[in-house]
Motif scaffolding. Structure first.
Motif, PDB file in Angstrom:
ATOM      1  N   ALA A 187       0.822  -1.215   0.000  1.00 60.89           N
ATOM      2  CA  ALA A 187       0.000   0.000   0.000  1.00 60.89           C
ATOM      3  C   ALA A 187       0.854   1.263   0.000  1.00 60.89           C
ATOM      4  O   ALA A 187       0.452   2.301  -0.536  1.00 60.89           O
ATOM      5  N   LEU A 188       2.034   1.165   0.584  1.00 63.58           N
ATOM      6  CA  LEU A 188       2.936   2.313   0.652  1.00 63.58           C
ATOM      7  C   LEU A 188       3.787   2.463  -0.604  1.00 63.58           C
ATOM      8  O   LEU A 188       4.544   3.420  -0.736  1.00 63.58           O
ATOM      9  N   GLY A 189       3.686   1.496  -1.499  1.00 61.68           N
ATOM     10  CA  GLY A 189       4.462   1.573  -2.728  1.00 61.68           C
ATOM     11  C   GLY A 189       5.773   0.821  -2.688  1.00 61.68           C
ATOM     12  O   GLY A 189       6.607   0.966  -3.582  1.00 61.68           O
ATOM     13  N   VAL A 190       5.976   0.005  -1.661  1.00 64.96           N
ATOM     14  CA  VAL A 190       7.203  -0.790  -1.584  1.00 64.96           C
ATOM     15  C   VAL A 190       7.177  -1.849  -2.683  1.00 64.96           C
ATOM     16  O   VAL A 190       6.198  -2.576  -2.834  1.00 64.96           O
ATOM     17  N   ALA A 191       8.263  -1.928  -3.451  1.00 60.16           N
ATOM     18  CA  ALA A 191       8.339  -2.892  -4.543  1.00 60.16           C
ATOM     19  C   ALA A 191       9.588  -3.742  -4.465  1.00 60.16           C
ATOM     20  O   ALA A 191       9.726  -4.711  -5.210  1.00 60.16           O
ATOM     21  N   SER A 192      10.517  -3.393  -3.575  1.00 56.86           N
ATOM     22  CA  SER A 192      11.776  -4.121  -3.459  1.00 56.86           C
ATOM     23  C   SER A 192      12.320  -3.937  -2.046  1.00 56.86           C
ATOM     24  O   SER A 192      11.801  -3.123  -1.276  1.00 56.86           O
ATOM     25  N   THR A 193      13.340  -4.695  -1.726  1.00 58.44           N
ATOM     26  CA  THR A 193      13.959  -4.575  -0.399  1.00 58.44           C
ATOM     27  C   THR A 193      15.468  -4.389  -0.541  1.00 58.44           C
ATOM     28  O   THR A 193      16.057  -4.890  -1.497  1.00 58.44           O
ATOM     29  N   PRO A 194      16.083  -3.651   0.402  1.00 55.15           N
ATOM     30  CA  PRO A 194      15.414  -2.947   1.503  1.00 55.15           C
ATOM     31  C   PRO A 194      14.766  -1.657   1.008  1.00 55.15           C
ATOM     32  O   PRO A 194      15.275  -1.003   0.116  1.00 55.15           O
ATOM     33  N   THR A 195      13.661  -1.300   1.624  1.00 56.33           N
ATOM     34  CA  THR A 195      13.031   0.000   1.392  1.00 56.33           C
ATOM     35  C   THR A 195      12.941   0.703   2.730  1.00 56.33           C
ATOM     36  O   THR A 195      12.421   0.138   3.698  1.00 56.33           O
ATOM     37  N   PHE A 196      13.457   1.918   2.770  1.00 64.05           N
ATOM     38  CA  PHE A 196      13.477   2.695   4.013  1.00 64.05           C
ATOM     39  C   PHE A 196      12.557   3.903   3.902  1.00 64.05           C
ATOM     40  O   PHE A 196      12.467   4.549   2.852  1.00 64.05           O
ATOM     41  N   PHE A 197      11.894   4.197   5.008  1.00 58.77           N
ATOM     42  CA  PHE A 197      11.130   5.427   5.148  1.00 58.77           C
ATOM     43  C   PHE A 197      11.756   6.223   6.285  1.00 58.77           C
ATOM     44  O   PHE A 197      11.981   5.686   7.377  1.00 58.77           O
TER      45      PHE A 197
END
Length: 221
Positions: A187-197
């Motif tokens: 829902a937040l738009g994460v499509a790969s890892t790592p993803t940081f906010f």
């Protein structure tokens, strides 16, 4: 040891480190950009972190919040792990750091690993199992058979109650907890890892220093 030999060994080691760095950067650059990269969470989600999110460092009210969506089998996550640990130490008391599960479908044991970490978290050993997963990633990553027995061995080595651990692993609620993080990530738009906010803004990763820069920018506000 001959001085020339020492120099040659040191030079070779430096080359290896440079090659590894280039590989990780290439992996990050190859990952598809997220549609939410320039802004905060989608309107349906108030934040990248929830009340039940796992907090490794809590710097209190007003601190910069760093949230990592991760996959324990992801090589890029493994490469970022020591970077994250250094930043946690460097900015101790200034940032609140949380982790959220985002097991990628293409990794055979990523969900098993997340379930094992969640089961350990239920016994207060979240960080210990989180650390063990990344420190041993080379031993089990990319395996094409379940490594759940190995993860259970980790639980035993950490002194967990194995009956409770087994019950948690088998409990559908544990899987649901993992999947709820994954669903939020989507829902937040994460499509790969790592993803940081960082303070609910997604960080575009093209180099190891990007996360530091994002943290420093928020601290300077």
């Amino acid at each position: 040891m001959n001085t020339n030999v020492k120099v040659a060994i040191g030079f070779s080691g430096a080359i290896v480190l440079i090659v590894i760095a280039f590989i990780v950067v290439a992996i990050l650059q190859a990952q598809p950009p997220s549609p939410e990269a320039e802004g905060g969470p989608e309107p349906g989600l108030a934040s990248a972190i929830r009340d039940d999110s796992h907090i490794l460092d809590d710097a209190g009210e007003g601190a910069v919040t760093v949230v990592e969506f991760l996959d324990f089998e992801c090589e890029a996550c493994g490469a970022f792990y020591p970077v994250v640990e250094d930043l946690r130490e460097e900015f101790s008391g200034q940032i609140t750091f949380a982790i959220r599960y985002f097991p990628l479908p293409g990794h055979f044991n990523s969900k098993n690993a997340a379930i094992a970490v969640e089961a350990a978290a239920q016994q207060g050993q979240l960080e210990a199992m989180y650390t063990r997963m990344f420190e041993t990633q080379a031993e089990w990553g990319e395996a094409q058979e379940s490594r759940a027995p190995l993860f259970r061995q980790f639980a035993e080595e950490l002194g967990l109650d194995l009956a409770e651990y087994d019950a948690a692993v088998a409990d559908p609620a544990t899987l649901e907890r993992v999947e709820s993080d994954f669903d939020d990530g989507v829902a937040l738009g994460v499509a790969s890892t790592p993803t940081f906010f960082v303070n609910d803004r997604m960080v575009q990763l093209t180099a190891f220093g990007d996360l530091r820069e994002a943290i420093e920018a928020e601290l300077d506000r």
